[in-house]
Structure formats: structure tokens, C-alpha cells
Scaffold this motif. Structure first.
Motif, PDB file in Angstrom:
ATOM      1  N   GLU A   1     -20.132  17.189  16.469  1.00  0.00           N
ATOM      2  CA  GLU A   1     -19.394  16.756  17.662  1.00  0.00           C
ATOM      3  C   GLU A   1     -19.770  15.339  18.075  1.00  0.00           C
ATOM      4  O   GLU A   1     -18.981  14.653  18.751  1.00  0.00           O
ATOM      5  CB  GLU A   1     -19.630  17.744  18.822  1.00  0.00           C
ATOM      6  N   LEU A   2     -20.956  14.867  17.664  1.00  0.00           N
ATOM      7  CA  LEU A   2     -21.370  13.497  17.958  1.00  0.00           C
ATOM      8  C   LEU A   2     -20.948  12.532  16.854  1.00  0.00           C
ATOM      9  O   LEU A   2     -21.168  11.321  16.968  1.00  0.00           O
ATOM     10  CB  LEU A   2     -22.892  13.436  18.151  1.00  0.00           C
ATOM     11  N   LEU A   3     -20.361  13.067  15.798  1.00  0.00           N
ATOM     12  CA  LEU A   3     -19.870  12.262  14.675  1.00  0.00           C
ATOM     13  C   LEU A   3     -18.360  12.413  14.520  1.00  0.00           C
ATOM     14  O   LEU A   3     -17.804  12.135  13.461  1.00  0.00           O
ATOM     15  CB  LEU A   3     -20.564  12.703  13.370  1.00  0.00           C
ATOM     16  N   VAL A   4     -17.687  12.825  15.596  1.00  0.00           N
ATOM     17  CA  VAL A   4     -16.280  13.171  15.502  1.00  0.00           C
ATOM     18  C   VAL A   4     -15.392  11.944  15.276  1.00  0.00           C
ATOM     19  O   VAL A   4     -14.201  12.087  14.967  1.00  0.00           O
ATOM     20  CB  VAL A   4     -15.850  13.947  16.771  1.00  0.00           C
ATOM     21  N   TYR A   5     -15.951  10.749  15.378  1.00  0.00           N
ATOM     22  CA  TYR A   5     -15.209   9.540  15.017  1.00  0.00           C
ATOM     23  C   TYR A   5     -14.975   9.458  13.504  1.00  0.00           C
ATOM     24  O   TYR A   5     -14.168   8.657  13.046  1.00  0.00           O
ATOM     25  CB  TYR A   5     -15.951   8.282  15.501  1.00  0.00           C
TER      26      TYR A   5
ATOM     27  N   ARG B   1     -12.398  17.067  10.096  1.00  0.00           N
ATOM     28  CA  ARG B   1     -11.927  18.108   9.163  1.00  0.00           C
ATOM     29  C   ARG B   1     -12.718  19.391   9.338  1.00  0.00           C
ATOM     30  O   ARG B   1     -12.167  20.492   9.219  1.00  0.00           O
ATOM     31  CB  ARG B   1     -12.030  17.636   7.708  1.00  0.00           C
ATOM     32  N   LEU B   2     -14.015  19.262   9.587  1.00  0.00           N
ATOM     33  CA  LEU B   2     -14.858  20.438   9.771  1.00  0.00           C
ATOM     34  C   LEU B   2     -14.364  21.265  10.954  1.00  0.00           C
ATOM     35  O   LEU B   2     -14.195  22.488  10.845  1.00  0.00           O
ATOM     36  CB  LEU B   2     -16.311  20.015   9.981  1.00  0.00           C
ATOM     37  N   PHE B   3     -14.115  20.619  12.086  1.00  0.00           N
ATOM     38  CA  PHE B   3     -13.637  21.356  13.261  1.00  0.00           C
ATOM     39  C   PHE B   3     -12.242  21.928  13.024  1.00  0.00           C
ATOM     40  O   PHE B   3     -11.964  23.072  13.394  1.00  0.00           O
ATOM     41  CB  PHE B   3     -13.649  20.454  14.492  1.00  0.00           C
ATOM     42  N   ARG B   4     -11.359  21.158  12.401  1.00  0.00           N
ATOM     43  CA  ARG B   4      -9.998  21.647  12.150  1.00  0.00           C
ATOM     44  C   ARG B   4     -10.020  22.854  11.210  1.00  0.00           C
ATOM     45  O   ARG B   4      -9.295  23.833  11.411  1.00  0.00           O
ATOM     46  CB  ARG B   4      -9.123  20.538  11.569  1.00  0.00           C
ATOM     47  N   ALA B   5     -10.879  22.785  10.179  1.00  0.00           N
ATOM     48  CA  ALA B   5     -10.958  23.886   9.220  1.00  0.00           C
ATOM     49  C   ALA B   5     -11.510  25.152   9.881  1.00  0.00           C
ATOM     50  O   ALA B   5     -11.046  26.260   9.598  1.00  0.00           O
ATOM     51  CB  ALA B   5     -11.818  23.478   8.024  1.00  0.00           C
ATOM     52  N   PHE B   6     -12.499  24.975  10.749  1.00  0.00           N
ATOM     53  CA  PHE B   6     -13.047  26.136  11.440  1.00  0.00           C
ATOM     54  C   PHE B   6     -11.991  26.771  12.341  1.00  0.00           C
ATOM     55  O   PHE B   6     -11.813  27.998  12.349  1.00  0.00           O
ATOM     56  CB  PHE B   6     -14.279  25.767  12.262  1.00  0.00           C
TER      57      PHE B   6
ATOM     58  N   LEU C   1     -21.654  17.376  27.594  1.00  0.00           N
ATOM     59  CA  LEU C   1     -21.492  18.064  26.315  1.00  0.00           C
ATOM     60  C   LEU C   1     -20.311  19.022  26.364  1.00  0.00           C
ATOM     61  O   LEU C   1     -19.518  19.112  25.419  1.00  0.00           O
ATOM     62  CB  LEU C   1     -22.769  18.824  25.963  1.00  0.00           C
ATOM     63  N   SER C   2     -20.182  19.738  27.466  1.00  0.00           N
ATOM     64  CA  SER C   2     -19.081  20.686  27.608  1.00  0.00           C
ATOM     65  C   SER C   2     -17.729  19.978  27.552  1.00  0.00           C
ATOM     66  O   SER C   2     -16.797  20.446  26.887  1.00  0.00           O
ATOM     67  CB  SER C   2     -19.224  21.449  28.928  1.00  0.00           C
ATOM     68  N   LEU C   3     -17.610  18.844  28.230  1.00  0.00           N
ATOM     69  CA  LEU C   3     -16.365  18.081  28.207  1.00  0.00           C
ATOM     70  C   LEU C   3     -16.067  17.564  26.808  1.00  0.00           C
ATOM     71  O   LEU C   3     -14.917  17.583  26.348  1.00  0.00           O
ATOM     72  CB  LEU C   3     -16.439  16.913  29.195  1.00  0.00           C
ATOM     73  N   LEU C   4     -17.107  17.106  26.108  1.00  0.00           N
ATOM     74  CA  LEU C   4     -16.927  16.600  24.751  1.00  0.00           C
ATOM     75  C   LEU C   4     -16.450  17.699  23.810  1.00  0.00           C
ATOM     76  O   LEU C   4     -15.487  17.524  23.065  1.00  0.00           O
ATOM     77  CB  LEU C   4     -18.246  16.005  24.241  1.00  0.00           C
ATOM     78  N   VAL C   5     -17.124  18.846  23.866  1.00  0.00           N
ATOM     79  CA  VAL C   5     -16.758  19.946  22.976  1.00  0.00           C
ATOM     80  C   VAL C   5     -15.352  20.451  23.282  1.00  0.00           C
ATOM     81  O   VAL C   5     -14.561  20.734  22.373  1.00  0.00           O
ATOM     82  CB  VAL C   5     -17.783  21.099  23.087  1.00  0.00           C
ATOM     83  N   GLY C   6     -15.026  20.558  24.564  1.00  0.00           N
ATOM     84  CA  GLY C   6     -13.681  20.977  24.934  1.00  0.00           C
ATOM     85  C   GLY C   6     -12.630  20.039  24.379  1.00  0.00           C
ATOM     86  O   GLY C   6     -11.586  20.474  23.867  1.00  0.00           O
ATOM     87  N   ALA C   7     -12.896  18.730  24.447  1.00  0.00           N
ATOM     88  CA  ALA C   7     -11.951  17.742  23.921  1.00  0.00           C
ATOM     89  C   ALA C   7     -11.818  17.855  22.409  1.00  0.00           C
ATOM     90  O   ALA C   7     -10.710  17.776  21.857  1.00  0.00           O
ATOM     91  CB  ALA C   7     -12.396  16.337  24.315  1.00  0.00           C
TER      92      ALA C   7
ATOM     93  N   LEU D   1      -8.375  18.636  20.348  1.00  0.00           N
ATOM     94  CA  LEU D   1      -7.897  17.705  19.331  1.00  0.00           C
ATOM     95  C   LEU D   1      -7.817  18.353  17.947  1.00  0.00           C
ATOM     96  O   LEU D   1      -7.062  17.900  17.094  1.00  0.00           O
ATOM     97  CB  LEU D   1      -8.807  16.476  19.271  1.00  0.00           C
ATOM     98  N   SER D   2      -8.584  19.408  17.769  1.00  0.00           N
ATOM     99  CA  SER D   2      -8.616  20.096  16.467  1.00  0.00           C
ATOM    100  C   SER D   2      -7.650  21.272  16.401  1.00  0.00           C
ATOM    101  O   SER D   2      -7.627  21.987  15.402  1.00  0.00           O
ATOM    102  CB  SER D   2     -10.043  20.570  16.175  1.00  0.00           C
ATOM    103  N   GLY D   3      -6.883  21.505  17.463  1.00  0.00           N
ATOM    104  CA  GLY D   3      -5.855  22.536  17.436  1.00  0.00           C
ATOM    105  C   GLY D   3      -6.182  23.814  18.162  1.00  0.00           C
ATOM    106  O   GLY D   3      -5.419  24.781  18.086  1.00  0.00           O
ATOM    107  N   GLY D   4      -7.289  23.845  18.897  1.00  0.00           N
ATOM    108  CA  GLY D   4      -7.678  25.063  19.609  1.00  0.00           C
ATOM    109  C   GLY D   4      -7.557  24.920  21.110  1.00  0.00           C
ATOM    110  O   GLY D   4      -7.282  23.843  21.640  1.00  0.00           O
TER     111      GLY D   4
END
Length: 224
Positions: free
Chosen positions: A204-208, A214-219, A18-24, A28-31
Motif C-alpha cells: 500500500e506504500l508502493l501503490v505508485y 496489480r497485486l491489489f487488483r488481483a486479490f 492508514l485507513s484512508l490510504l487503504v480505503g482509497a 481504485l482496485s475495484g473493491g
């Protein structure tokens, strides 16, 4: 341009995948991701935004309730998240809570939880592990909000559902911005800035999907 530092909290031990996924996803979202493993020790600004991830249930004592249903709890993580939410509040930093993270955000600001979902809400939900993982349900966005801007022009969004507890009383200073087809709070937002948002699903499990990206990029943009 310098990337905003986005801190995130998972279980203090484990949760490597989960940590690796969230970090990725953050990258990818600019952070720039920063995993928090220990409680804050100073008042300095260490990051620009905070994400609280999903995980084991929050102990009912955190919202002045007794245990109604036996479950797996993680008191160490409860304390860790409360400490970092306090830090984020002191520093006026944006917060995104995901599933358990929404519940902790709501508890921290004075709300509480249902320890068991209404059977009417879950009567058609699958029970097997595969069905549980692939299950999708519609949620309805309610009024103008950060979330409605992200998912515009759609007012109904299909999401996953991996939880068995839910918001009962919404914390003062927050309001529901999405609800289930049969009721139940699916997202909350703070009434005023800075952005404090919680969703009861797992983007994060629907990031495809483009809408979840958009949700992550907007945040992260709100954290910049």
C-alpha cells in the motif's frame, strides 16, 4: 457489476491516515472498502475478502511464547484480528495479510515468529527514520504461485521493509512463496483455495508502482 466488499483491519483506535490510504487503494482496485472495528457477532457473510494491515507487534502469548524483547503490543487488536480470521475461515473467504497481517495469518493457522531478526539479514539496513522509510531490498519469488503470477515475468522484486519480526515456523497448510536475498520468509500462501496470502512488505506504500497495483487488483478479483 457489483464491487466486492473488502474488509480491512487496522488498529481499533487511530490509524486514520492508514485507513484512508487503504480505503482509497481498495476503491481504485475495484473493491468497496469496509473498516472492521469490532469483533464479529454473527455468522452471516458480511464481506467478500479480508485484508489485515501492518501495525504494532503481536503479543508472543498468541503463539505460546514468552516475551524475548520488550515491544509495544496491542492485545485488543490481536483479538479483533483472530475473530475476523475465524469468520473468514468459516466463510471460505480470501485473506491478504500485510506485514503484521502476514504474521497474524501465520500464527492463526499454527505457525510462530522470530521475535528478533538475524543481524546478518539486517547488517546493511539503515537506522535513521528517513533511510528506514526509503529502504528497498530484493526478494526472490519461489516457484509457481499467486504472487509469481502477479509479478511475472520477474522473479526478483524490490520491496520496502518496515518490520523487525518475521516468520519462524510456517503454519501447516502454507508454504513460502518469496524469500529474502539472505534468507527469511517474505511471503506465504495457503496450499489450497481459497486464497490466503501474506506478504512481509507494504504494497500500500508502493501503490505508485504498477506491480503493486496489480497485486491489489488481483486479490480483489479473487474475492469477486
Amino acid at each position: 457489476m457489483t464491487r466486492p466488499v473488502i474488509a480491512y483491519v487496522t488498529a481499533p483506535k487511530g490509524d486514520l491516515i492508514l485507513s484512508l490510504l487503504v480505503g482509497a487503494v481498495i476503491r481504485l482496485s475495484g473493491g468497496k472498502p469496509l473498516r472492521l472495528r469490532e469483533e464479529p457477532r454473527s455468522g452471516e457473510r458480511l464481506f467478500d475478502g479480508l485484508i489485515l494491515m501492518g501495525g504494532l507487534d503481536i503479543h508472543p502469548s498468541r503463539y505460546d511464547a514468552s516475551i524475548e524483547i520488550e515491544s509495544r503490543f496491542d492485545p485488543e487488536r490481536d483479538g479483533l484480528e483472530i475473530g475476523w480470521l475465524q469468520h473468514a475461515r468459516d466463510q471460505d473467504l480470501p485473506v491478504l495479510g500485510i506485514c503484521r497481517g502476514l504474521q497474524m495469518l501465520n500464527i492463526f493457522y499454527g505457525g510462530d515468529l522470530h521475535q528478533k531478526l538475524d543481524p546478518e539479514l539486517t547488517r546493511d539496513w539503515p537506522n535513521g527514520p528517513l533511510g528506514y522509510t526509503l529502504f528497498r531490498k530484493p526478494i526472490q519469488l519461489t516457484g509457481q504461485s499467486f504472487l509469481s503470477d502477479v509479478f511475472a515475468p520477474y522473479e526478483t522484486v524490490s520491496v520496502n521493509s518496515l518490520h523487525r519480526r518475521a516468520v519462524r515456523t510456517i503454519a501447516p497448510g502454507f508454504h513460502a512463496t518469496a524469500c529474502g536475498e539472505r534468507g527469511g520468509v517474505q511471503a506465504i500462501e495457503a496450499d489450497n483455495a481459497p486464497l490466503r496470502l501474506g506478504v512481509q512488505f507494504h504494497p500500500e506504500l508502493l501503490v505508485y508502482r504498477a506491480d503493486m497495483r496489480r497485486l491489489f487488483r488481483a486479490f480483489i478479483k479473487a474475492c469477486a
